[in-house]
Design an enzyme around this catalytic site. Structure first.
Site, PDB file in Angstrom:
ATOM      1  N   ARG A  20     -40.170   8.392  34.836  1.00 24.52           N
ATOM      2  CA  ARG A  20     -39.139   8.242  33.885  1.00 24.52           C
ATOM      3  C   ARG A  20     -39.730   7.978  32.509  1.00 24.52           C
ATOM      4  O   ARG A  20     -39.546   8.939  31.570  1.00 24.52           O
ATOM      5  CB  ARG A  20     -38.046   7.424  34.169  1.00 24.52           C
ATOM      6  CG  ARG A  20     -36.656   7.549  33.516  1.00 24.52           C
ATOM      7  CD  ARG A  20     -36.584   7.284  32.194  1.00 24.52           C
ATOM      8  NE  ARG A  20     -36.772   5.987  32.280  1.00 24.52           N
ATOM      9  CZ  ARG A  20     -36.878   5.363  31.037  1.00 24.52           C
ATOM     10  NH1 ARG A  20     -36.980   5.978  29.783  1.00 24.52           N
ATOM     11  NH2 ARG A  20     -37.230   4.067  30.847  1.00 24.52           N
ATOM     12  N   ASP A  21     -40.070   6.882  32.243  1.00 18.46           N
ATOM     13  CA  ASP A  21     -40.561   6.310  30.947  1.00 18.46           C
ATOM     14  C   ASP A  21     -41.754   6.926  30.568  1.00 18.46           C
ATOM     15  O   ASP A  21     -41.925   7.295  29.336  1.00 18.46           O
ATOM     16  CB  ASP A  21     -40.799   4.707  31.133  1.00 18.46           C
ATOM     17  CG  ASP A  21     -40.809   4.035  29.781  1.00 18.46           C
ATOM     18  OD1 ASP A  21     -41.104   4.486  28.973  1.00 18.46           O
ATOM     19  OD2 ASP A  21     -41.068   2.779  29.745  1.00 18.46           O
ATOM     20  N   HIS A 217     -41.990  -5.692  30.917  1.00 15.28           N
ATOM     21  CA  HIS A 217     -42.365  -4.263  30.666  1.00 15.28           C
ATOM     22  C   HIS A 217     -43.177  -4.312  29.372  1.00 15.28           C
ATOM     23  O   HIS A 217     -42.808  -4.181  28.215  1.00 15.28           O
ATOM     24  CB  HIS A 217     -41.236  -3.593  30.482  1.00 15.28           C
ATOM     25  CG  HIS A 217     -41.332  -2.136  30.314  1.00 15.28           C
ATOM     26  ND1 HIS A 217     -40.724  -1.221  31.083  1.00 15.28           N
ATOM     27  CD2 HIS A 217     -41.527  -1.350  29.254  1.00 15.28           C
ATOM     28  CE1 HIS A 217     -41.017   0.100  30.811  1.00 15.28           C
ATOM     29  NE2 HIS A 217     -41.593  -0.188  29.499  1.00 15.28           N
ATOM     30  N   HIS A 219     -46.621  -2.594  27.103  1.00 21.64           N
ATOM     31  CA  HIS A 219     -46.967  -1.399  26.554  1.00 21.64           C
ATOM     32  C   HIS A 219     -48.250  -1.879  25.995  1.00 21.64           C
ATOM     33  O   HIS A 219     -48.626  -2.833  25.460  1.00 21.64           O
ATOM     34  CB  HIS A 219     -46.200  -0.881  25.375  1.00 21.64           C
ATOM     35  CG  HIS A 219     -44.969  -0.039  25.776  1.00 21.64           C
ATOM     36  ND1 HIS A 219     -44.179   0.554  25.107  1.00 21.64           N
ATOM     37  CD2 HIS A 219     -44.389  -0.018  27.204  1.00 21.64           C
ATOM     38  CE1 HIS A 219     -43.181   1.185  25.788  1.00 21.64           C
ATOM     39  NE2 HIS A 219     -43.335   0.641  26.816  1.00 21.64           N
ATOM     40  N   CYS A 250     -46.555   7.635  22.554  1.00 21.83           N
ATOM     41  CA  CYS A 250     -45.378   8.264  21.555  1.00 21.83           C
ATOM     42  C   CYS A 250     -45.961   9.963  21.559  1.00 21.83           C
ATOM     43  O   CYS A 250     -47.055   9.955  21.176  1.00 21.83           O
ATOM     44  CB  CYS A 250     -45.430   7.661  20.626  1.00 21.83           C
ATOM     45  SG  CYS A 250     -44.453   8.613  19.206  1.00 21.83           S
ATOM     46  N   ASN A 259     -47.295   2.982  28.376  1.00 19.94           N
ATOM     47  CA  ASN A 259     -46.764   1.783  29.186  1.00 19.94           C
ATOM     48  C   ASN A 259     -48.241   1.402  29.706  1.00 19.94           C
ATOM     49  O   ASN A 259     -49.294   2.011  29.919  1.00 19.94           O
ATOM     50  CB  ASN A 259     -46.006   2.367  30.534  1.00 19.94           C
ATOM     51  CG  ASN A 259     -44.534   2.680  30.030  1.00 19.94           C
ATOM     52  OD1 ASN A 259     -44.023   1.829  29.682  1.00 19.94           O
ATOM     53  ND2 ASN A 259     -44.375   3.997  29.962  1.00 19.94           N
TER      54      ASN A 259
END
Ligand code: MG
Length: 315
Positions: A20-21, A217, A219, A250, A259
């Site tokens: 997903r992410d 979470h 990055h 990105c 991530n």
């Protein structure tokens, strides 16, 4: 577990967010057959939770348009049937929740931000308004027996307004938990947080909330994700989000890391004697396949180096 680190959790629950992410941030949708191959490989690798899609508008986010089909196709997977793996889908509103319910998924994720400027830019409403919307979604989901995970973006730095006040973050985390989120994952959305900032905020949160209701979470955008993760572990937080291959960079900044890479996280945890239940080699193979599909290297450094095998074979 080494006596040098007696306070670290013995077991960590990694929430795999790559499908997903990660894939949501790819410029083009991944064909369903390839996406399923990827998600099934991750499920079989042993993750306790995999975020498999999002019930967002397909015209705005075509990468997630096949989420219901993905969930349907996973329903016969052995670890899904046995309940060993929790499948999660992101839900932005009541319409999304309806689609999630129809899909049969048992766990959703909602999202808001700790920075007012970021929330306005992202969702065009204030944090308070978004919390009020989520109250209805959370109540509806929970009455249907669906678990709810909350993501809180920009917990340290906002791309628009800079430093985010830890007190503000603390208030929004508390509200999300009060509203009925089972767990809140605090995110360093722009990948700018450093370990002492992470320690300052998480120390406050672990004093107020049970550890199992908190997740992190991070990055890897500027290389601090594993160091920040170590701080969370030292404070007893044992749910860590990560994406296979480090997916989720990105799309407008080619080559920028996204991530925290799952393989790097698992390598570090297993090296410290912390269990995850996950087969790192199976994750590596799944990520390598995505590299081949995309025709480019993913950010995970574990993929470049491979498993550590000393020349004398002593590993
Ligand atoms: Mg992320």
């Amino acid at each position: 577990m080494s006596e040098l680190a007696p306070k670290l959790p013995q077991r960590v629950r990694i929430v795999e967010v790559g499908p997903r992410d990660g894939l949501q941030n790819e410029p083009l949708p991944v064909p369903l057959v390839e996406k399923l191959r990827f998600v099934k490989a991750l499920i079989r690798a042993g993750f306790p939770a995999v975020e498999v899609g999002a019930f967002v508008r397909p015209d705005l986010v075509p990468q997630m348009a096949d989420t219901a089909e993905v969930i349907a196709a996973l329903s016969t997977e052995e670890r899904v049937v046995s309940g060993e793996v929790e499948l999660v889908a992101l839900v932005p509103n009541l319409r999304g929740l309806q689609r999630a319910k129809e899909s049969g998924i048992r766990s959703i994720a909602i999202f808001t931000a700790a920075s007012e400027a970021f929330n306005q830019a992202n969702t065009r409403v204030s944090i308070e308004e978004s919390l009020q919307r989520f109250a209805a979604i959370i109540e509806d989901a929970r009455s249907s027996g669906i678990a709810v995970r909350g993501y809180l973006s920009t917990c340290w730095w906002c791309p628009f307004s800079g430093r985010v006040d830890p007190e503000k973050v603390e208030r929004v985390v508390a509200r999300l938990l009060e509203l009925g989120c089972d767990q809140v994952s605090v995110a360093d959305t722009v990948g700018a947080a450093t370990p002492l900032e992470v320690r300052a905020l998480l120390t406050r949160l672990v004093q107020t909330h049970p550890l199992e209701r908190l997740a992190v979470h991070f990055h890897a955008t500027r290389g601090t994700a594993l160091a920040n993760t170590m701080v969370a572990l030292e404070l007893g937080i044992s749910t860590i989000d990560a994406a296979a291959g480090g997916l989720g960079g990105c799309p407008f900044a080619p080559g920028a890391a996204g991530n925290l890479a799952t393989e790097e996280l698992i390598f570090m945890l297993h090296g410290m004697g912390i269990e995850t239940g996950i087969d790192i080699e199976a994750v590596r193979q799944a990520s390598l396949r995505m590299e081949a599909l995309f025709g480019r290297a993913l950010p995970s450094r574990y993929l470049r180096a491979g498993p550590f095998v000393p020349r004398d074979g002593s590993a």
